[in-house]
Design a protein around this motif. Structure first.
Motif, mmCIF file in Angstrom:
data_model
loop_
_atom_site.group_PDB
_atom_site.id
_atom_site.type_symbol
_atom_site.label_atom_id
_atom_site.label_comp_id
_atom_site.label_asym_id
_atom_site.label_seq_id
_atom_site.Cartn_x
_atom_site.Cartn_y
_atom_site.Cartn_z
ATOM 1 N N ILE A 11 -2.500 -44.656 -108.356
ATOM 2 C CA ILE A 11 -3.752 -44.798 -108.796
ATOM 3 C C ILE A 11 -4.019 -44.561 -110.293
ATOM 4 N N LEU A 12 -3.727 -43.321 -110.574
ATOM 5 C CA LEU A 12 -3.708 -42.940 -112.019
ATOM 6 C C LEU A 12 -2.943 -43.757 -112.931
ATOM 7 N N THR A 13 -1.712 -44.176 -112.484
ATOM 8 C CA THR A 13 -0.913 -45.131 -113.315
ATOM 9 C C THR A 13 -1.663 -46.359 -113.651
ATOM 10 N N ARG A 14 -2.228 -46.882 -112.474
ATOM 11 C CA ARG A 14 -2.859 -48.270 -112.727
ATOM 12 C C ARG A 14 -4.244 -48.183 -113.570
ATOM 13 N N LEU A 15 -5.044 -47.021 -113.441
ATOM 14 C CA LEU A 15 -6.110 -46.661 -114.345
ATOM 15 C C LEU A 15 -5.704 -46.391 -115.619
ATOM 16 N N ASN A 16 -4.832 -45.706 -115.842
ATOM 17 C CA ASN A 16 -4.304 -45.482 -117.477
ATOM 18 C C ASN A 16 -3.741 -46.749 -118.169
ATOM 19 N N ALA A 17 -3.318 -47.411 -117.160
ATOM 20 C CA ALA A 17 -2.741 -49.020 -117.902
ATOM 21 C C ALA A 17 -4.079 -49.669 -118.261
ATOM 22 N N ILE A 18 -5.196 -49.681 -117.435
ATOM 23 C CA ILE A 18 -6.319 -50.513 -117.939
ATOM 24 C C ILE A 18 -6.975 -49.504 -119.174
ATOM 25 N N CYS A 19 -7.240 -48.156 -118.797
ATOM 26 C CA CYS A 19 -8.142 -47.528 -119.845
ATOM 27 C C CYS A 19 -7.807 -47.303 -121.295
ATOM 28 N N LEU A 20 -6.120 -46.936 -121.272
ATOM 29 C CA LEU A 20 -5.597 -46.508 -122.636
ATOM 30 C C LEU A 20 -5.221 -47.959 -123.236
ATOM 31 N N GLU A 24 -8.835 -46.751 -128.977
ATOM 32 C CA GLU A 24 -9.108 -45.358 -129.265
ATOM 33 C C GLU A 24 -9.533 -44.830 -127.929
ATOM 34 N N ALA A 25 -9.289 -45.277 -126.782
ATOM 35 C CA ALA A 25 -9.662 -44.606 -125.648
ATOM 36 C C ALA A 25 -8.367 -43.504 -125.399
ATOM 37 N N TYR A 26 -8.867 -42.451 -124.647
ATOM 38 C CA TYR A 26 -7.830 -41.135 -124.215
ATOM 39 C C TYR A 26 -8.159 -40.929 -123.150
ATOM 40 N N GLU A 27 -7.149 -40.170 -122.590
ATOM 41 C CA GLU A 27 -7.241 -39.605 -121.138
ATOM 42 C C GLU A 27 -7.415 -37.868 -121.268
ATOM 43 N N GLU A 28 -8.106 -37.420 -120.487
ATOM 44 C CA GLU A 28 -8.153 -35.879 -120.284
ATOM 45 C C GLU A 28 -8.284 -35.355 -119.008
ATOM 46 N N PRO A 29 -7.865 -34.198 -118.678
ATOM 47 C CA PRO A 29 -8.493 -33.612 -117.387
ATOM 48 C C PRO A 29 -9.757 -33.320 -117.350
ATOM 49 N N ALA A 30 -10.311 -33.557 -116.431
ATOM 50 C CA ALA A 30 -11.948 -33.267 -116.096
ATOM 51 C C ALA A 30 -12.290 -32.169 -115.289
ATOM 52 N N TRP A 31 -13.322 -31.761 -115.029
ATOM 53 C CA TRP A 31 -13.427 -30.408 -114.249
ATOM 54 C C TRP A 31 -12.685 -30.668 -112.861
ATOM 55 N N THR A 32 -12.812 -31.931 -112.187
ATOM 56 C CA THR A 32 -11.772 -32.094 -111.217
ATOM 57 C C THR A 32 -11.399 -33.556 -111.647
ATOM 58 N N GLY A 33 -10.168 -34.032 -111.119
ATOM 59 C CA GLY A 33 -9.735 -35.333 -111.273
ATOM 60 C C GLY A 33 -9.555 -35.552 -112.803
ATOM 61 N N THR A 34 -9.502 -36.975 -113.087
ATOM 62 C CA THR A 34 -9.263 -37.386 -114.667
ATOM 63 C C THR A 34 -10.223 -38.326 -115.128
ATOM 64 N N LYS A 41 -17.209 -39.705 -125.118
ATOM 65 C CA LYS A 41 -17.967 -40.011 -124.127
ATOM 66 C C LYS A 41 -16.989 -40.630 -122.973
ATOM 67 N N ASN A 42 -17.623 -40.202 -121.934
ATOM 68 C CA ASN A 42 -16.785 -40.452 -120.830
ATOM 69 C C ASN A 42 -17.206 -41.821 -119.871
ATOM 70 N N PHE A 43 -16.019 -42.719 -120.128
ATOM 71 C CA PHE A 43 -16.368 -44.158 -119.641
ATOM 72 C C PHE A 43 -15.868 -44.259 -118.126
ATOM 73 N N ALA A 44 -15.041 -43.417 -117.845
ATOM 74 C CA ALA A 44 -14.312 -43.586 -116.538
ATOM 75 C C ALA A 44 -13.815 -42.109 -116.000
ATOM 76 N N HIS A 45 -14.127 -41.879 -114.561
ATOM 77 C CA HIS A 45 -13.779 -40.509 -113.875
ATOM 78 C C HIS A 45 -13.031 -40.937 -112.620
ATOM 79 N N VAL A 46 -11.956 -40.346 -112.139
ATOM 80 C CA VAL A 46 -11.420 -40.595 -110.932
ATOM 81 C C VAL A 46 -11.428 -39.315 -110.265
#
Length: 137
Positions: A11-20, A24-34, A41-46
């Motif tokens: 699921i993370l792999t699929r979301l990364n393919a979309i979001c990245l 200029e989108a980037y991924e980072e660890p959130a307080w929980t999840g990604t 600005k947080n446009f998606a959180h799993v």
């Protein structure tokens, strides 16, 4: 400390393919999840809901899990569509324009990509959002 289930890697792999794939989108660890960000600005959180944790997500989604949930933003006018008031969607109370969806590998990934692109468009600076129009989303 209690260990909680992580979001499954496929699921993370699929979301990364979309979001990245968005400008200029980037991924980072959130307080929980990604989470995926644009201009801080947080446009998606799993998140994986597991045994009622995290409680705010479990309450919003109406489940103790296990369930993977994705939150994103949409224009407020679009949220009037009936589809966003029934599963797999839910409406957290954190922001007026936030939507959540229960997802798995059987989800409609084309729809998820469209929703995440729209979420990006809501939060991205205009100079980046216009690039979506130029390149046809």
């Amino acid at each position: 400390m209690v260990d909680h289930l992580p979001v499954p890697l496929p699921i993370l792999t699929r979301l990364n393919a979309i979001c990245l794939g968005l400008p200029e989108a980037y991924e980072e660890p959130a307080w929980t999840g990604t989470r995926w960000m644009v201009a801080k600005k947080n446009f998606a959180h799993v998140v994986m809901i597991d045994n009622g944790w995290p409680p705010a997500y479990a309450e919003a989604a109406g489940t103790t899990g296990p369930m993977v949930v994705l939150t994103f933003r949409l224009p407020i006018a679009r949220l009037a569509a009936p589809k966003f008031s029934k599963p797999p969607f839910f409406r957290p109370v954190w922001f007026a324009n936030i939507v959540g969806a229960a997802i798995d590998m059987g989800s409609d990934w084309e729809e998820i990509a469209d929703l995440l692109t729209e979420s990006y468009r809501v939060l991205a600076p205009k100079k980046l959002a216009v690039l979506l129009d130029r390149f046809g989303d």
